[in-house]
Design a protein around this motif. Structure first.
Motif, PDB file in Angstrom:
ATOM      1  N   PHE A  14       0.832  -1.201   0.000  1.00 53.49           N
ATOM      2  CA  PHE A  14       0.000   0.000   0.000  1.00 53.49           C
ATOM      3  C   PHE A  14       0.867   1.251   0.000  1.00 53.49           C
ATOM      4  O   PHE A  14       1.680   1.457   0.905  1.00 53.49           O
ATOM      5  CB  PHE A  14      -0.924   0.014   1.223  1.00 53.49           C
ATOM      6  N   GLU A  15       0.680   2.057  -1.023  1.00 52.61           N
ATOM      7  CA  GLU A  15       1.376   3.344  -1.121  1.00 52.61           C
ATOM      8  C   GLU A  15       0.325   4.414  -1.345  1.00 52.61           C
ATOM      9  O   GLU A  15      -0.266   4.469  -2.427  1.00 52.61           O
ATOM     10  CB  GLU A  15       2.345   3.351  -2.318  1.00 52.61           C
ATOM     11  N   PRO A  16       0.054   5.258  -0.367  1.00 51.84           N
ATOM     12  CA  PRO A  16      -0.935   6.310  -0.603  1.00 51.84           C
ATOM     13  C   PRO A  16      -0.419   7.303  -1.639  1.00 51.84           C
ATOM     14  O   PRO A  16       0.791   7.494  -1.775  1.00 51.84           O
ATOM     15  CB  PRO A  16      -1.079   6.971   0.776  1.00 51.84           C
ATOM     16  N   PRO A  19       1.001  10.762   1.272  1.00 53.64           N
ATOM     17  CA  PRO A  19       1.093  10.277   2.659  1.00 53.64           C
ATOM     18  C   PRO A  19       0.614  11.296   3.691  1.00 53.64           C
ATOM     19  O   PRO A  19       0.320  10.932   4.825  1.00 53.64           O
ATOM     20  CB  PRO A  19       2.593   9.990   2.841  1.00 53.64           C
ATOM     21  N   SER A  20       0.518  12.550   3.298  1.00 54.48           N
ATOM     22  CA  SER A  20       0.055  13.542   4.261  1.00 54.48           C
ATOM     23  C   SER A  20      -1.472  13.643   4.254  1.00 54.48           C
ATOM     24  O   SER A  20      -2.064  14.371   5.060  1.00 54.48           O
ATOM     25  CB  SER A  20       0.668  14.909   3.952  1.00 54.48           C
ATOM     26  N   ARG A  21      -2.109  12.926   3.330  1.00 52.44           N
ATOM     27  CA  ARG A  21      -3.564  12.900   3.293  1.00 52.44           C
ATOM     28  C   ARG A  21      -4.000  11.570   2.682  1.00 52.44           C
ATOM     29  O   ARG A  21      -4.232  11.453   1.478  1.00 52.44           O
ATOM     30  CB  ARG A  21      -4.121  14.071   2.471  1.00 52.44           C
ATOM     31  N   ARG A  55      -1.784   4.964  12.796  1.00 48.97           N
ATOM     32  CA  ARG A  55      -0.518   4.693  13.454  1.00 48.97           C
ATOM     33  C   ARG A  55       0.645   4.928  12.488  1.00 48.97           C
ATOM     34  O   ARG A  55       1.673   5.476  12.847  1.00 48.97           O
ATOM     35  CB  ARG A  55      -0.494   3.237  13.937  1.00 48.97           C
ATOM     36  N   ARG A  56       0.461   4.491  11.245  1.00 49.29           N
ATOM     37  CA  ARG A  56       1.554   4.532  10.279  1.00 49.29           C
ATOM     38  C   ARG A  56       1.774   5.934   9.706  1.00 49.29           C
ATOM     39  O   ARG A  56       2.911   6.340   9.491  1.00 49.29           O
ATOM     40  CB  ARG A  56       1.253   3.555   9.149  1.00 49.29           C
ATOM     41  N   TYR A  57       0.682   6.631   9.424  1.00 46.59           N
ATOM     42  CA  TYR A  57       0.823   7.919   8.733  1.00 46.59           C
ATOM     43  C   TYR A  57       0.555   9.120   9.645  1.00 46.59           C
ATOM     44  O   TYR A  57       0.740  10.258   9.225  1.00 46.59           O
ATOM     45  CB  TYR A  57      -0.108   7.968   7.513  1.00 46.59           C
ATOM     46  N   GLY A  58       0.131   8.843  10.870  1.00 44.12           N
ATOM     47  CA  GLY A  58      -0.211   9.935  11.769  1.00 44.12           C
ATOM     48  C   GLY A  58      -1.699  10.199  11.723  1.00 44.12           C
ATOM     49  O   GLY A  58      -2.280  10.257  10.636  1.00 44.12           O
ATOM     50  N   ALA A  59      -2.304  10.339  12.902  1.00 40.66           N
ATOM     51  CA  ALA A  59      -3.754  10.463  12.985  1.00 40.66           C
ATOM     52  C   ALA A  59      -4.275  11.638  12.155  1.00 40.66           C
ATOM     53  O   ALA A  59      -5.341  11.562  11.549  1.00 40.66           O
ATOM     54  CB  ALA A  59      -4.178  10.613  14.444  1.00 40.66           C
ATOM     55  N   ASP A 219     -11.219  13.479  -6.265  1.00 47.96           N
ATOM     56  CA  ASP A 219     -11.570  12.667  -7.436  1.00 47.96           C
ATOM     57  C   ASP A 219     -11.032  11.249  -7.346  1.00 47.96           C
ATOM     58  O   ASP A 219     -11.691  10.298  -7.761  1.00 47.96           O
ATOM     59  CB  ASP A 219     -11.026  13.318  -8.718  1.00 47.96           C
ATOM     60  N   VAL A 220      -9.820  11.116  -6.858  1.00 45.45           N
ATOM     61  CA  VAL A 220      -9.218   9.786  -6.727  1.00 45.45           C
ATOM     62  C   VAL A 220      -8.911   9.547  -5.256  1.00 45.45           C
ATOM     63  O   VAL A 220      -8.235  10.365  -4.624  1.00 45.45           O
ATOM     64  CB  VAL A 220      -7.916   9.671  -7.560  1.00 45.45           C
ATOM     65  N   ILE A 221      -9.417   8.446  -4.713  1.00 42.37           N
ATOM     66  CA  ILE A 221      -9.180   8.163  -3.300  1.00 42.37           C
ATOM     67  C   ILE A 221      -8.256   6.956  -3.179  1.00 42.37           C
ATOM     68  O   ILE A 221      -8.088   6.181  -4.122  1.00 42.37           O
ATOM     69  CB  ILE A 221     -10.510   7.911  -2.551  1.00 42.37           C
ATOM     70  N   ASP A 222      -7.656   6.819  -2.015  1.00 45.22           N
ATOM     71  CA  ASP A 222      -6.698   5.725  -1.839  1.00 45.22           C
ATOM     72  C   ASP A 222      -7.414   4.386  -1.659  1.00 45.22           C
ATOM     73  O   ASP A 222      -7.120   3.428  -2.356  1.00 45.22           O
ATOM     74  CB  ASP A 222      -5.807   5.997  -0.617  1.00 45.22           C
TER      75      ASP A 222
END
Length: 446
Positions: A14-16, A19-21, A55-59, A219-222
């Motif tokens: 999984f690669e968002p 990563p900040s959103r 946990r991984r990316y920050g709440a 428009d595009v979500i993870d």
RNA sequence: GGUGCGGUGGCAGAGUGGUGAUGCAGAGGCCUGCAAAGCCUUGUACAGCGGUUCGAUUCCGCUCCGCACCUCCA
């Protein structure tokens, strides 16, 4: 972290996109009834994913939207029958849903969009689709033109020919193609409706999720999640709507689907009469035990609900709480690495449970206890203090129990084991189990 | 009919091309006044038949069985 992507039919790293959103959308409930155990499964599964992502990316870098479908023909029917407004039905069951899920340790999503608040966005999306030649109006309906979208069927792996051949529902005469689906439909005067360019009507179910995801997540979500049954047609249609409206080559980058819950090896259905409501289960078992049971099988596998499953889940938690109860407090720690690794491997909760038990077996310190608690924070269990959990549900006044323990201790000192055992048996009959440890006698609810 | 998923020890349920997760239940032991809890030990598990391989529960094929979806059920 690896996730199984239904779209690719394989496990992927999984690669968002950002990563900040990190964005995640899950199909929430249609609030026309109380939530049953099957409704609870996706709520719990994607809550676990939400916790892992936080946990991984920050709440503050994770945005989770779970909609509330409050426009629906079943709801209108329920409202009519009770002589109240549809919105009253929605409010009643939304509150019940949130209460029940909260009791299962499900955190509130960041956003809980309601369909009734997004009708203008839905109308706008339908207009865009018409303008781009992907939708058309017919007899007050707006229909999506499935042949206009080449990739239709990619998610569910169905060719258009197969769908037509397998169609079992009568095709409305105004459809240009049997596979076309409704974006907007007209409402009669006694039905809920909104003014639109096509007259007074209401949105189709599929359009709701596309429009709300667009508004709140982009428009595009993870990640897009939901029950396996929604893969076709609901998610297939969402993809068609969103990609055609946006001209994008993706809607959600990762699609995730949870398996169904059966009850005693049968499909849950009203006709069989085996629908288990979350609120009824909560009346007889702790929320954590129900949550543990829901997570005891891998999320993509079907789960067979039974009384045995629930009682075993309770016992599993008892075991972990007992271990924690025997350890000193005050430590700090991350979750055990093996637990985290299992969860980040496509939410392998059974493997995570196994790792937690193995960790518990050799746990000795306050930090070990904190590590177990940290694992519980991630899994949404082990949130109570061990003594509260272990004494929960006692039918005897704790002070009375302590008095009897004292009395038994005196009897034991004088070697009057008959009296000592009688006291122990009496308490056992009331569900209180005594344990003589080196440091003294403790009790718990068996 | 189409599409997809699955069949693991008494039960639940992961996983793996070669050293048999984990929990519950069972058996034996330690501990205990006796228990309980805990710990240790233990168990002819991978639907069937072929194939590939030095070796398959794990890969491939076929068969049998179960489940889900096929236009608004999580």
């Amino acid at each position: 972290m690896q996730l199984y992507n239904s779209l690719a039919a394989e496990k992927q790293v999984f690669e968002p996109a950002d990563p900040s959103r990190v964005t995640m959308y899950v199909c929430g409930p249609t609030v026309y009834n109380f939530a049953h155990i099957g409704n609870a499964r996706p709520a719990v599964v994607f809550d676990l994913l939400y916790r892992l992502l936080r946990r991984r990316y920050g709440a503050e870098h994770v945005v989770y939207a779970r909609n509330i479908t409050d426009i629906d023909d079943k709801m209108m029917a329920a409202a009519k029958q009770r002589g109240i407004k549809t919105s009253d039905v929605a409010a009643e069951f939304e509150a019940a849903y949130l209460a029940d899920m909260g009791a299962l340790g499900v955190m509130a999503p960041n956003i809980d969009p309601h369909c009734t608040h997004h009708v203008p966005e839905m109308i706008a999306m339908a207009e865009t689709l018409i303008a781009k030649g992907h939708a058309y109006e017919a007899e007050g309906h707006v229909l999506f033109s499935v042949p206009s979208f080449d990739d239709y069927g990619n998610l569910s792996r169905r060719s258009r020919d197969e769908q037509v051949a397998g169609a079992r529902v009568e095709v409305a005469p105004f459809k240009r193609d049997p596979a076309d689906f409704v974006l907007w439909k007209p409402s009669s005067d006694d039905q809920d409706g909104w003014e639109s360019p096509w007259g007074r009507g209401r949105p189709g179910w599929h359009l709701e999720c596309s429009a709300m995801a667009e508004k709140h997540l982009g428009d595009v979500i993870d990640i897009h999640g939901g029950g396996a049954d929604l893969k076709f047609p609901h998610h297939e249609n969402e993809i068609a709507q969103s990609r055609c409206a946006h001209g994008a080559d993706a809607f959600a980058r990762y699609w995730m689907h949870n398996g169904f819950v059966n009850v005693d090896a049968e499909k849950m259905s009203k006709s069989i009469g085996n629908v288990l409501l979350a609120r009824d289960l909560l009346a007889e078992a702790p929320g954590e035990a129900i949550r543990w049971a829901l997570l005891s099988a891998h999320y993509r596998q079907p789960l067979d609900w039974s009384d045995t499953l629930l009682s075993q889940s309770k016992r599993n938690l008892d075991r972990l709480y007992r271990t924690m109860d025997g350890l000193p407090e005050g430590g700090t720690a991350e979750p055990p690495a093996a637990v985290l690794a299992a969860l980040e491997d496509d939410l392998n909760t059974p493997a995570a449970f196994a790792a937690l038990f193995q960790f518990a077996r050799t746990a000795k310190t306050a930090d070990d206890r904190a590590a177990m608690r940290a694992a519980g924070d991630l899994l949404g269990v082990l949130q109570e203090t061990p003594s509260d959990w272990l004494s929960g549900g006692a039918k005897v006044d704790p002070a009375e129990i302590e008095r009897l323990i004292e009395e038994r201790l005196e009897a034991r000192k004088s070697k009057d084991f008959a009296t000592a055992d009688r006291i122990r048996d009496e308490l056992a009959a009331k569900g209180v189990v005594l344990e003589d440890a080196a440091g003294g006698t403790t009790w718990r609810v068996g």
